[in-house]
Design a protein around this motif. Structure first.
Motif, mmCIF file in Angstrom:
data_model
loop_
_atom_site.group_PDB
_atom_site.id
_atom_site.type_symbol
_atom_site.label_atom_id
_atom_site.label_comp_id
_atom_site.label_asym_id
_atom_site.label_seq_id
_atom_site.Cartn_x
_atom_site.Cartn_y
_atom_site.Cartn_z
ATOM 1 N N ASN A 1 0.783 -2.894 6.332
ATOM 2 C CA ASN A 1 1.457 -1.736 5.693
ATOM 3 C C ASN A 1 1.740 -1.993 4.281
ATOM 4 O OD1 ASN A 1 2.636 0.872 5.424
ATOM 5 N ND2 ASN A 1 4.605 0.098 5.797
ATOM 6 N N ILE A 2 0.670 -2.406 3.530
ATOM 7 C CA ILE A 2 0.752 -2.874 2.215
ATOM 8 C C ILE A 2 0.577 -1.581 1.338
ATOM 9 C CG2 ILE A 2 -0.552 -4.133 0.401
ATOM 10 C CD1 ILE A 2 -1.118 -5.966 2.506
ATOM 11 N N SER A 3 1.323 -1.422 0.356
ATOM 12 C CA SER A 3 1.159 -0.113 -0.697
ATOM 13 C C SER A 3 0.121 -0.633 -1.352
ATOM 14 C CB SER A 3 2.384 0.037 -1.262
ATOM 15 O OG SER A 3 2.266 1.011 -2.108
ATOM 16 N N MET A 4 -0.742 0.481 -1.887
ATOM 17 C CA MET A 4 -1.599 0.410 -2.925
ATOM 18 C C MET A 4 -0.996 0.520 -4.251
ATOM 19 S SD MET A 4 -4.113 -1.146 -1.409
ATOM 20 C CE MET A 4 -5.396 -1.266 -2.610
ATOM 21 N N GLY A 5 -0.017 1.297 -4.448
ATOM 22 C CA GLY A 5 0.667 1.427 -5.443
ATOM 23 C C GLY A 5 1.584 0.584 -6.037
ATOM 24 N N ARG A 6 2.585 1.013 -6.656
ATOM 25 C CA ARG A 6 3.709 -0.022 -7.353
ATOM 26 C C ARG A 6 4.808 -0.352 -6.246
ATOM 27 N NH1 ARG A 6 8.402 1.874 -8.860
ATOM 28 N NH2 ARG A 6 8.730 4.237 -8.744
ATOM 29 N N ASP A 7 4.803 0.300 -5.472
ATOM 30 C CA ASP A 7 5.881 0.100 -4.275
ATOM 31 C C ASP A 7 5.366 -0.934 -3.277
ATOM 32 O OD1 ASP A 7 7.661 1.783 -1.557
ATOM 33 O OD2 ASP A 7 8.124 -0.034 -2.662
ATOM 34 N N VAL A 8 5.651 -2.094 -3.219
ATOM 35 C CA VAL A 8 5.162 -3.125 -2.491
ATOM 36 C C VAL A 8 5.999 -2.916 -1.211
ATOM 37 C CG1 VAL A 8 4.858 -5.670 -2.129
ATOM 38 C CG2 VAL A 8 4.362 -4.431 -4.274
ATOM 39 N N LYS A 9 5.712 -2.744 0.152
ATOM 40 C CA LYS A 9 6.462 -2.523 1.059
ATOM 41 C C LYS A 9 5.719 -3.300 2.428
ATOM 42 C CE LYS A 9 3.944 1.767 1.911
ATOM 43 N NZ LYS A 9 4.097 3.254 2.154
ATOM 44 N N TYR A 10 5.192 -4.360 2.130
ATOM 45 C CA TYR A 10 4.499 -5.197 3.106
ATOM 46 C C TYR A 10 5.414 -5.217 4.369
ATOM 47 C CZ TYR A 10 5.173 -10.146 2.492
ATOM 48 O OH TYR A 10 5.755 -11.232 2.470
ATOM 49 N N PHE A 11 4.740 -4.814 5.299
ATOM 50 C CA PHE A 11 5.320 -4.710 6.707
ATOM 51 C C PHE A 11 6.960 -4.712 6.987
ATOM 52 C CE2 PHE A 11 3.785 -8.812 6.289
ATOM 53 C CZ PHE A 11 4.583 -9.964 6.870
ATOM 54 N N ARG A 12 7.530 -3.544 6.172
ATOM 55 C CA ARG A 12 8.995 -3.341 6.076
ATOM 56 C C ARG A 12 9.322 -3.134 7.603
ATOM 57 N NH1 ARG A 12 10.069 -0.128 0.916
ATOM 58 N NH2 ARG A 12 9.984 -1.964 -0.329
ATOM 59 N N ARG A 13 10.551 -3.659 7.976
ATOM 60 C CA ARG A 13 11.181 -3.014 9.287
ATOM 61 C C ARG A 13 12.103 -1.853 8.913
ATOM 62 N NH1 ARG A 13 12.865 -8.585 9.406
ATOM 63 N NH2 ARG A 13 11.291 -9.690 10.766
ATOM 64 N N SER A 14 12.007 -0.947 9.945
ATOM 65 C CA SER A 14 13.030 0.320 9.837
ATOM 66 C C SER A 14 14.270 -0.287 9.971
ATOM 67 C CB SER A 14 12.546 1.126 10.889
ATOM 68 O OG SER A 14 12.561 0.954 12.147
ATOM 69 N N VAL A 15 15.456 0.318 9.333
ATOM 70 C CA VAL A 15 16.658 -0.183 9.525
ATOM 71 C C VAL A 15 17.374 0.932 10.257
ATOM 72 C CG1 VAL A 15 18.665 -0.651 8.203
ATOM 73 C CG2 VAL A 15 16.408 -1.248 7.139
#
Length: 118
Positions: free
Chosen positions: A104-118
């Motif tokens: 789940n790596i963002s290609m934009g400015r928001d790096v969100k690699y494999f975040r867990r849902s809270v």
């Protein structure tokens, strides 16, 4: 995975697995990498490679990491390094698109690699 840990040791990087809210981070001042122990093996490898890229390429630029443009650039470079290492490790079985999707790596400015849902 053992070879990767040995590589860290050879580089003088202390490796610590803990229960954390983040997947991983590298502290250059104490030359220590922390990785979340809840990750599966592939996620752990990805995180180690990602943090290793920060050690290899960004250790001299820590002050710039706090500036958004440089932060996103360094995160993008670390993601690129991690992806390339996993592709190489799997003899090209993975491709860029598969790993971007898997982690789940963002290609934009928001790096969100494999975040867990809270």
């Amino acid at each position: 995975m053992d070879e990767l840990i040995k590589r860290l040791e050879q580089l003088g990087i202390n490796f610590v697995m803990n229960d954390m809210d983040k997947h991983g981070y590298y502290l250059p001042d104490i030359k220590t990498m922390f990785v979340d122990e809840k990750l599966d093996e592939e996620e752990t490898k990805y995180t180690i490679y990602h943090e290793l890229a920060h050690y290899l390429d960004h250790s001299d630029y820590i002050a710039l990491y706090k500036k958004p443009v440089y932060h996103y650039k360094m995160e993008s470079e670390a993601n690129d390094y991690a992806i390339n290492q996993l592709i190489k490790e799997h003899d090209g079985v993975y491709n860029y698109s598969q790993l971007i999707d898997k982690f789940n790596i963002s290609m934009g400015r928001d790096v969100k690699y494999f975040r867990r849902s809270v």
